[in-house]
Each structure stands twice: as C-alpha cells, then as structure tokens.
Design an enzyme around this catalytic site. Structure first.
Site, PDB file in Angstrom:
ATOM      1  CB  CYS A   1      -9.699   0.044   7.979  1.00  0.00           C
ATOM      2  SG  CYS A   1      -9.760  -1.331   8.893  1.00  0.00           S
TER       3      CYS A   1
ATOM      4  NE  ARG B 157      -6.063   3.662   4.812  1.00  0.00           N
ATOM      5  CZ  ARG B 157      -4.774   3.833   5.364  1.00  0.00           C
ATOM      6  NH1 ARG B 157      -3.897   4.703   4.670  1.00  0.00           N
ATOM      7  NH2 ARG B 157      -4.479   3.935   6.789  1.00  0.00           N
TER       8      ARG B 157
ATOM      9  CD1 TRP C 139      -5.798  -5.655   6.897  1.00  0.00           C
ATOM     10  CD2 TRP C 139      -6.037  -5.424   4.879  1.00  0.00           C
ATOM     11  NE1 TRP C 139      -4.798  -6.221   6.259  1.00  0.00           N
ATOM     12  CE2 TRP C 139      -4.932  -6.271   4.975  1.00  0.00           C
ATOM     13  CE3 TRP C 139      -6.402  -5.518   3.347  1.00  0.00           C
ATOM     14  CZ2 TRP C 139      -4.047  -6.991   4.178  1.00  0.00           C
ATOM     15  CZ3 TRP C 139      -5.773  -6.187   2.315  1.00  0.00           C
ATOM     16  CH2 TRP C 139      -4.634  -6.688   2.612  1.00  0.00           C
TER      17      TRP C 139
ATOM     18  CG  ASN D 289      -6.845   2.542   9.930  1.00  0.00           C
ATOM     19  OD1 ASN D 289      -6.580   1.487   9.821  1.00  0.00           O
ATOM     20  ND2 ASN D 289      -5.961   3.617   9.629  1.00  0.00           N
ATOM     21  N   GLY D 290      -7.292   0.992  13.050  1.00  0.00           N
ATOM     22  CA  GLY D 290      -6.250   0.991  14.029  1.00  0.00           C
ATOM     23  C   GLY D 290      -6.701  -0.448  14.977  1.00  0.00           C
TER      24      GLY D 290
ATOM     25  CD  GLU E  39      14.507  -8.872   3.165  1.00  0.00           C
ATOM     26  OE1 GLU E  39      14.730  -9.869   2.609  1.00  0.00           O
ATOM     27  OE2 GLU E  39      13.783  -8.034   2.617  1.00  0.00           O
TER      28      GLU E  39
ATOM     29  CE  LYS F  79      13.626  -6.307  -0.415  1.00  0.00           C
ATOM     30  NZ  LYS F  79      12.723  -7.373   0.366  1.00  0.00           N
TER      31      LYS F  79
ATOM     32  CD  GLU G 251      13.203  -7.888  -4.561  1.00  0.00           C
ATOM     33  OE1 GLU G 251      12.538  -8.518  -4.951  1.00  0.00           O
ATOM     34  OE2 GLU G 251      13.154  -7.742  -3.107  1.00  0.00           O
TER      35      GLU G 251
ATOM     36  CG  HIS H  22      34.798 -22.515   5.057  1.00  0.00           C
ATOM     37  ND1 HIS H  22      35.620 -23.431   5.444  1.00  0.00           N
ATOM     38  CD2 HIS H  22      34.324 -22.111   6.188  1.00  0.00           C
ATOM     39  CE1 HIS H  22      35.570 -23.546   6.886  1.00  0.00           C
ATOM     40  NE2 HIS H  22      34.695 -22.651   7.247  1.00  0.00           N
TER      41      HIS H  22
ATOM     42  CE  LYS I 262       4.060  -7.082  -2.133  1.00  0.00           C
ATOM     43  NZ  LYS I 262       5.427  -6.536  -1.838  1.00  0.00           N
TER      44      LYS I 262
HETATM   45  O1  M6R Z   1       3.726 -13.506  -0.342  1.00  0.00           O
HETATM   46  P1  M6R Z   1       5.096 -14.039   0.353  1.00  0.00           P
HETATM   47  O2  M6R Z   1       5.616 -13.558   1.612  1.00  0.00           O
HETATM   48  O3  M6R Z   1       4.900 -15.525   0.183  1.00  0.00           O
HETATM   49  O4  M6R Z   1       6.315 -13.775  -0.933  1.00  0.00           O
HETATM   50  C1  M6R Z   1       7.480 -14.591  -0.878  1.00  0.00           C
HETATM   51  C2  M6R Z   1       8.286 -13.810  -1.882  1.00  0.00           C
HETATM   52  O5  M6R Z   1       7.676 -13.941  -3.123  1.00  0.00           O
HETATM   53  C3  M6R Z   1       8.505 -12.489  -1.469  1.00  0.00           C
HETATM   54  O6  M6R Z   1       9.189 -12.068  -0.463  1.00  0.00           O
HETATM   55  C4  M6R Z   1       9.680 -11.856  -2.538  1.00  0.00           C
HETATM   56  O7  M6R Z   1      10.866 -12.387  -2.065  1.00  0.00           O
HETATM   57  C5  M6R Z   1       9.853 -10.208  -2.146  1.00  0.00           C
HETATM   58  N1  M6R Z   1       8.785  -9.539  -2.986  1.00  0.00           N
HETATM   59  C6  M6R Z   1      11.028  -9.593  -2.171  1.00  0.00           C
HETATM   60  O8  M6R Z   1      11.210  -8.371  -1.922  1.00  0.00           O
END
Ligand code: M6R
Length: 606
Positions: A2, A28, A75, A101-102, A479, A483, A486, A502, A601
């Site tokens: 928040c 926030r 939030w 906030n917390g 992951e 990262k 992308e 394999h 996003k």
């Molecule tokens: O909002 P979500 O967690 O459902 O989003 C899923 C993916 O689109 C998301 O995790 C995407 O892979 C990331 N932006 C990658 O860093």
C-alpha cells in the site's frame, strides 16, 4: 503493498498536498483509498473503495480542512477491498487514525485480547488493531509517545505506519519495520511517505527511516528513535537531485532492477500469508484425487518447483501443466474429484483463465495463487492465496516469481503438517529456515551483484546459452533461460541435465556458456558428471551453487557461490543471480529490460 503519506503544514490545509502525494503513490495499490485530518481538535475521515480519483469525485478530498493529515492508497491483504476495510482506521472513540503498509502477523491474537477488553472493531483488517491498541495504552499512559512505543513493541510483522491522535494534534507518529518509509522537510512543513517520488513535488530534503525506528513529526522538526530501546538516532537529511521519474524507480535505472532488489521484502510479505486461508487451500488439495498445477511462463516454472515441494514435503503428486496445453491434454479426463491450482501474477492470463473455466465446467475445484487482487482469477476460484508482492512494472517477472515460490512452500508445509508427513524436528528446522530466506536473499543480493555484472559481460555476445539443472532446480534452469532470452534476445536452452545425452549435447562447442545449478541433494553427483560431460567438449561452465568443495570447483570455470540453504529452498536463492544476469546482459546489449519487444506484462489473448 500500500502507499501511505502524512503531512504537517501550519500555513494551510494539507488535503491538497496529501491528494497530490497519494496520486503518486497509486502505483502501490488502488483498490481503495482514504484521508484523515485533524481540525479543531477533531478527526475527520474520508475513505471508500475504488481508485483515488473515483473517491475524490464522490467526496472531494479537498473539502477536508486542517494542517495535519495522513492518507492511504490500498492494495488489500486482510479484508476485502471495500469501504469499511479502507484506511485510515480509527479507534473506538474516533480520536486516533492509522494508515499502514505491511502485515501485522499477530493481529488475530491482539484483536481477541482487545475485544475482551471491550474494543469494538469495524473492519476485518490487521491494521485496525493498531488504533485500538494505542487507544488502550493511552488509557493508562499520560505520555503519548510512550503509549505509541508500547503499541509498536506489541506488533509482530512488517509495517510502515503513520498515526494521528487528537491528544497531540500537532504531531504525526510514524514507524518502520520491514516496509519502506521516508521522511522529508521543507521549512516548517514535514512529511512522511512510502516513497521519495511522492514527496518530490514538495521537497528534495529527504531522510529514510530505517527498520526498527520510529519518528515523531512536529512542525519544522523530526525526531527519530529506536523502537527497541528509545535511543535517539541522528541522521542528516540528503538534498536529492533527481526527477520524479528517476525517483519512482527508487534511484534504480530500471523497474526490473528495483523489483529484483525488493525481494527481501516481497518474499517476507508472501511468507506472512494468513494461516486460515492456507488451511482451507490445503484441505481442498488434500481431499482431491488429482492436483493439476496450471500456469504460463514464469508462473509455470513456479508451478514446476511447487510439484517438487508438494511431493517432497507432503507426498502429494501435483502435475504441472502449461496452461495453453491443459484442455487438449487433460480436458477429457478432468472430473469433480480433481483440483486445479492456477498460478498467475496478473490473474488475467487468458490461457490460464481458459484452462480454469474448462476445468470448472467439468466440476473441478479451482484454487489459485495470484498477485493482483480483484483480477478475474480471484473471482472464479474457490479459494485464492494473495502473494502480496505489490505491483510489478517490469515485464520480466522477478519478485513475483520468488513470491509465488514462497507461497508454494507455505502450502507445502501446511499440507505436510496436515498429513503428518514430516517429523516435528524436521518441520521446525525447515520452517525456521524458510523464515530466514528473506535475510539470505538480502545478503545474496549484496554479494552477487558484481559477479553477475561481470558474467553478463562474458556472455553478452554469445551465440546461445545453455542452462542445466536437476531435480528441484530444473525449473530454475527454465526460469533462468526465459529471463535471459526474453530481455536480452540471446537464444537460450534449458533442460533437465539428464536429458543432455539424449540430444542437446550435440550443441556443445568450444566456448559455449553453460550455466549449471547444483544443490546439495541426491542430484549433486549426477549434476557434476553432466557438467564434466559438457566441459570436456569445450563448454565454459558457470556454476551457481551453495556448495563449495573440490568436486564443484573442479567442474566450474567460474563458481558463483551463494549462501548455504537446504536444497529444497535453493530455487529461490538460485533464481536471484539468474535474474541479475539477465538484467545486466540486456543492459550491456543496449536494450530496455523493462520493455522487451513483442511482449506484454499480461497476456490476455489465446
Ligand atoms: O500474469 P501471469 O503470471 O499469468 O503471466 C504469465 C506469463 O505471461 C509471465 O510469467 C511471463 O512469462 C513473464 N513476464 C516472464 O518474465
């Protein structure tokens, strides 16, 4: 997460400045908001659900008159996002107002005690206990500051607070433990706020309040003391030379880096998840015949880690499935006996919603872990757990990934307790260690930033990069690959290291960077021999591990040593250097890590 702000300005009404500051804090949280001022020795409060502008349109914050006030944008964590749960919260007599906030972890115990003492609660929030506790101490304590400190010492959890009381109508009492709070001054005007940008329209003379400190703000003066022993703290103001945009990133060049560095807080928030919701979720999982963990992208990787956690801790098989594949792969076999655990930061990913809707039609129980409250997923799930990471602005998920993992550990331990699958000693040791993970992450961030910058420089021009993991860190390898790929656009591969032979081993050629993740469990030996395989074929091995022995050193061209944690917790700890690696590689390649091309996003199309 928040946003809170407090202002004293004897030269005029504070509501206009509070409103302006609050708008800058809206990122926030934005499900409800409110403001309290003291005028003529009385508290006046305006609050409601909705965004700040909607509430302003309805009530007009600027009609509040007074030289001292506090405000909040919410939030929701405890209690639905509605008017009664919106901040400020007040005591029984309407003479104390609190914005927070917390998370107050012991609020249920405090609330029960206070209710027995006759206090009447209006909301379902954890925050309201602070107002009543302060009220209680003020009954027997003539000194307001002493009563405030006694209140703080009863609170467990994380908080940034600003408090008004009509007993001392020219003071704002504020405090900080594990939630940010900064103080500002401009002549006689004084300020406190969750962040610097919200103060920059008024002043650039800023001083942070550190964890474990409280402050008493009076016109033209700020006094800081330690909560534990009341000893005074002397700290000089800094005159900042930065614009709002720069300050919004807390001085970091990108949101992604800021969010990476927020992880000690965000993981702690996630671990503070309410026990009753965890119990409910665990009941549903325990009762179902099959558990599918459905998610996309980074959240899917969290789901893969979750499947290891549930099996290791509670002996429950959870099947991780990429959301877009779920219906065609399992749609025909889903039944009323199954549960779907959907993981989604945004709660709006179309692939996830589609899978969940289809499973719901077939009678399955829908459970969820989400970050965005009031998102579609929260509305269609039977029970959801809110990971409380706060808004994530960088497109690449960082703090929300480790937040998801923290919640999955909490579910795992709740299930393990319910099913009696861990001995008490082992359980206590693990839970204790999990609670220390935020501290470990803090140390790690300090320790590995420089190394990852250096490593980014080495790999930035690579043709491709390979990530290898085994067991619980197979998903960490996935992951790390996502990262890097992308935001730096370097083609990257990741697979369980056992798959190497394999096929993928044919890609190994001289100088190709292989990033290996090695944890101290039954996979260690195999992982080391997989690293030997690639190294002997010319790959350059960068090994991330909390182990530092001859076997590891022998197989590492570069060893990135991270703090020691039990193997089960390494997915959080190993993810962090990989996030930094991706970030610095992107920056070194002249790209904007916050806005990778072609990505959004939240992906709301199928
Ligand atoms: O909002 P979500 O967690 O459902 O989003 C899923 C993916 O689109 C998301 O995790 C995407 O892979 C990331 N932006 C990658 O860093």
């Amino acid at each position: 997460m928040c946003g809170i702000i407090g202002i004293i300005d004897l030269s005029g009404d504070v509501s206009e400045r509070l409103f302006k500051g609050l708008k800058l804090l809206e990122y926030r949280g934005y499900d409800s908001a409110g403001m309290a001022v003291i005028d003529d020795n009385r508290l006046h409060v305006v609050k409601d659900r909705g965004r700040i502008d909607e509430i302003h349109e309805k009530y007009d914050f600027l009609t509040l008159k007074g030289n001292i006030g506090i405000a909040h944008t919410r939030w929701a964590t405890h209690g639905a996002p509605d008017k009664v749960n919106a901040h400020p919260h007040i005591d029984c007599m309407g003479s104390i107002a609190v914005v927070h906030n917390g998370i107050i972890e012991n609020f249920m115990d405090l609330k029960t005690e206070l209710m027995e003492q006759g206090h009447r609660f209006r909301s379902r929030t954890d925050t309201e206990v602070i107002a009543h506790l302060f009220e209680e101490y003020l009954k027997n304590e003539a000194d307001v500051e002493t009563a405030f400190v006694k209140t703080l010492r009863k609170l467990d959890g994380a908080y940034a607070l600003a408090v008004l009381t009509v007993k001392e109508p020219q003071k704002i009492f504020c405090a900080r433990v594990d939630s940010p709070l900064v103080l500002g001054v401009e002549g006689e005007k004084v300020y406190c706020s969750s962040d610097i940008p919200s103060l920059l329209p008024f002043t650039n003379k800023i001083v942070p309040l550190e964890d474990g400190e409280y402050a008493v703000l009076t016109p033209g003066n700020i006094m800081i003391k330690r909560i534990s022993d009341g000893s005074p703290v002397r700290r000089a103001f800094k005159e900042l030379d930065m614009g709002i945009d720069e300050a919004k990133k807390d001085g970091y060049p990108h949101y992604m880096l800021k969010e990476i560095y927020e992880q000690p807080y965000s993981i702690r928030y996630a671990l503070g998840i309410q026990r009753n919701y965890l119990e409910l979720m665990a009941d549903f999982i325990d009762r179902s015949s099959r558990l599918y963990i459905v998610a996309a992208g980074t959240s899917y990787h969290a789901g893969v880690v979750g499947s290891y956690i549930f099996s290791r801790l509670a002996r429950i098989p959870g099947l991780p499935v990429i959301a877009s594949e779920f219906v065609s792969r399992y749609g025909d076999s889903i039944s009323v006996e199954d549960s779907i655990l959907a993981i989604s930061q945004s709660g709006e990913t179309r692939d996830v919603l589609w899978a969940v809707e289809q499973a719901k039609i077939r009678g399955a129980t829908i459970l969820a872990v989400v970050n965005v409250l009031a998102s579609t997923l929260t509305r269609i799930s039977r029970i959801y757990l809110h990971q409380q990471s706060g808004p994530e602005i960088g497109v690449a998920a960082t703090k929300t990934y480790t937040g998801q993992l923290a919640v999955l550990y909490k579910i795992g331990f709740t299930l393990a307790r319910k099913r009696g699958k861990l001995g008490q000693d082992e359980m206590d040791r693990f839970v204790d260690e999990l609670n220390k993970v935020p501290e470990v992450v803090e140390i790690l961030l300090k320790r590995c930033d420089h190394d990852m910058r250096k490593l980014a420089n080495e790999i930035k021009d690579s043709k491709y990069v390979i990530f290898l993991g085994r067991g619980v860190n197979t998903a960490t390898a996935y992951e790390g690959r996502l990262k890097l790929m992308e935001i730096s656009y370097i083609p990257s591969l990741a697979y369980p290291a056992g798959e190497n032979k394999h096929g993928p081993i044919s890609l190994i050629e001289r100088g190709i960077p292989v990033i290996g993740l090695v944890q101290d469990d039954e996979t260690k030996k195999l992982m080391i021999s997989n690293l030997h395989e690639v190294r002997s074929r010319g790959a350059k091995t960068y090994v991330i591990s909390s182990i530092d022995d001859n076997d590891i050193r022998e197989v590492s061209d570069v060893l990135i040593k991270v703090p020691q944690v039990s193997a089960i917790f390494t997915p959080i700890v190993y993810a962090i250097p990989l996030q930094l690696l991706a970030y610095y590689t992107s920056v070194l390649r002249g790209l904007d890590p916050d806005k990778p091309r072609n990505l959004a996003k939240s992906v709301t199309v199928i």
